[in-house]
Motif scaffolding. Structure first.
Motif, mmCIF file in Angstrom:
data_model
loop_
_atom_site.group_PDB
_atom_site.id
_atom_site.type_symbol
_atom_site.label_atom_id
_atom_site.label_comp_id
_atom_site.label_asym_id
_atom_site.label_seq_id
_atom_site.Cartn_x
_atom_site.Cartn_y
_atom_site.Cartn_z
ATOM 1 N N LEU A 70 36.848 34.476 50.423
ATOM 2 C CA LEU A 70 36.113 33.225 50.308
ATOM 3 C C LEU A 70 35.671 32.763 51.692
ATOM 4 C CD1 LEU A 70 38.354 31.430 47.674
ATOM 5 C CD2 LEU A 70 36.096 32.450 47.317
ATOM 6 N N ALA A 101 34.747 30.596 55.014
ATOM 7 C CA ALA A 101 35.399 29.482 55.682
ATOM 8 C C ALA A 101 34.711 28.181 55.287
ATOM 9 C CB ALA A 101 35.344 29.665 57.190
ATOM 10 N N PRO A 102 35.465 27.150 54.906
ATOM 11 C CA PRO A 102 34.847 25.885 54.489
ATOM 12 C C PRO A 102 33.865 25.326 55.505
ATOM 13 C CG PRO A 102 37.167 25.883 53.922
ATOM 14 C CD PRO A 102 36.940 27.109 54.740
ATOM 15 N N ALA A 158 45.112 30.716 45.622
ATOM 16 C CA ALA A 158 44.285 30.820 46.823
ATOM 17 C C ALA A 158 42.974 30.052 46.650
ATOM 18 C CB ALA A 158 44.006 32.284 47.145
ATOM 19 N N GLU A 159 42.366 30.138 45.462
ATOM 20 C CA GLU A 159 41.117 29.413 45.256
ATOM 21 C C GLU A 159 41.356 27.911 45.274
ATOM 22 O OE1 GLU A 159 37.195 29.090 42.347
ATOM 23 O OE2 GLU A 159 38.972 30.166 41.621
ATOM 24 N N SER A 195 43.728 26.240 46.863
ATOM 25 C CA SER A 195 43.956 25.828 48.253
ATOM 26 C C SER A 195 42.651 25.796 49.033
ATOM 27 C CB SER A 195 44.951 26.783 48.929
ATOM 28 O OG SER A 195 46.215 26.706 48.328
ATOM 29 N N TRP A 196 41.819 26.814 48.824
ATOM 30 C CA TRP A 196 40.509 26.861 49.491
ATOM 31 C C TRP A 196 39.644 25.679 49.070
ATOM 32 C CZ3 TRP A 196 35.660 27.581 47.152
ATOM 33 C CH2 TRP A 196 34.595 27.837 48.020
ATOM 34 N N VAL A 207 37.874 22.755 51.197
ATOM 35 C CA VAL A 207 36.444 22.448 51.081
ATOM 36 C C VAL A 207 36.235 20.954 50.859
ATOM 37 C CG1 VAL A 207 34.425 22.790 49.588
ATOM 38 C CG2 VAL A 207 35.789 24.766 50.310
#
Length: 226
Positions: free
Chosen positions: A40, A42-43, A68-69, A71-72, A76
């Protein structure tokens, strides 16, 4: 001037984003498609995010990629990146913003005109719903629409979640039926669905032009607010 970077997260390599690339293109934006099987971005490298649907549940932490999604997506949101969540995506976005997702008492399947709750948000549809789970609107968000069965749309800051599928087209629906045919869960659904898949595909084709026009207005609303 650098063009904004817009990405759509899909949850299987075979998924497609429906009408969204074309409609983003009308707004002068390229929509890059990123599968959850990839790293994914980087935000801080993102300007706009779309989190697409999935047949999975947004609370099923047995999924290898869900933690993981989530947390990502929290990262974001912490950066204030405008995000549009669709169906599963609206549920995961709700979780990232502090809301909850739960198994609803009744599945909501079919074309539904939603009850709009804010004067400035007039997107009644009809929209295609296909979900077994539902979200609670995140704390501090504005509930924009609902049906008798579930909340349907909310906004918090520059992010918006919609429970329905404004982006649906026949090609996208074909990926759903392919999933149903090739998974145990899908086969169980098909065993009790009768001619529902055939009827739904015909309805999607018949309503495609009007649904695309409605999706265009919804997307303009989302982009205009950011």
């Amino acid at each position: 001037m650098k063009s904004p970077r817009a990405i759509a997260i899909i949850h299987a390599d075979t998924d497609v984003p429906g009408s969204l690339p074309e409609l983003f293109g009308e707004q002068g934006l390229d929509l890059d498609i990123v599968s959850i099987s990839q790293a994914l971005p980087a935000p801080e490298a993102l300007d706009i995010v779309v989190v697409m649907g999935s047949p999975e549940s947004a609370y099923d932490h047995r999924l290898s990629w869900l933690d993981a999604e989530l947390s990502w997506l929290k990262a974001v949101q912490a950066r204030g990146v405008p995000t549009l969540g669709i169906c599963f995506g609206s549920q995961l976005l709700a979780r990232a913003l502090g809301g909850q997702v739960y198994r609803n008492s009744t599945a909501e399947i079919g074309w539904t005109e939603v009850q709009t709750l804010q004067d400035e948000w007039a997107h009644k549809g009809p929209w295609l719903n296909f979900h077994f789970d539902a979200f609670t609107p995140p704390p501090g968000s504005t509930l924009l629409a609902k049906t008798d069965l579930a909340p349907q749309a909310y906004r918090k800051g520059k992010s918006m979640g919609v429970q329905f599928h404004p982006e649906i087209d026949a090609q996208m629906f074909d990926t759903w039926t392919d999933y149903w045919r090739h998974t145990e869960e899908g086969q169980r659904f098909l065993a009790s669905a009768g001619d529902l898949p055939e009827r739904m595909r015909a309805e999607i084709q018949a309503k495609e032009a009007g649904n695309r026009a409605n999706c265009r207005l919804l997307l303009e609303d989302f982009l205009g607010a950011i």
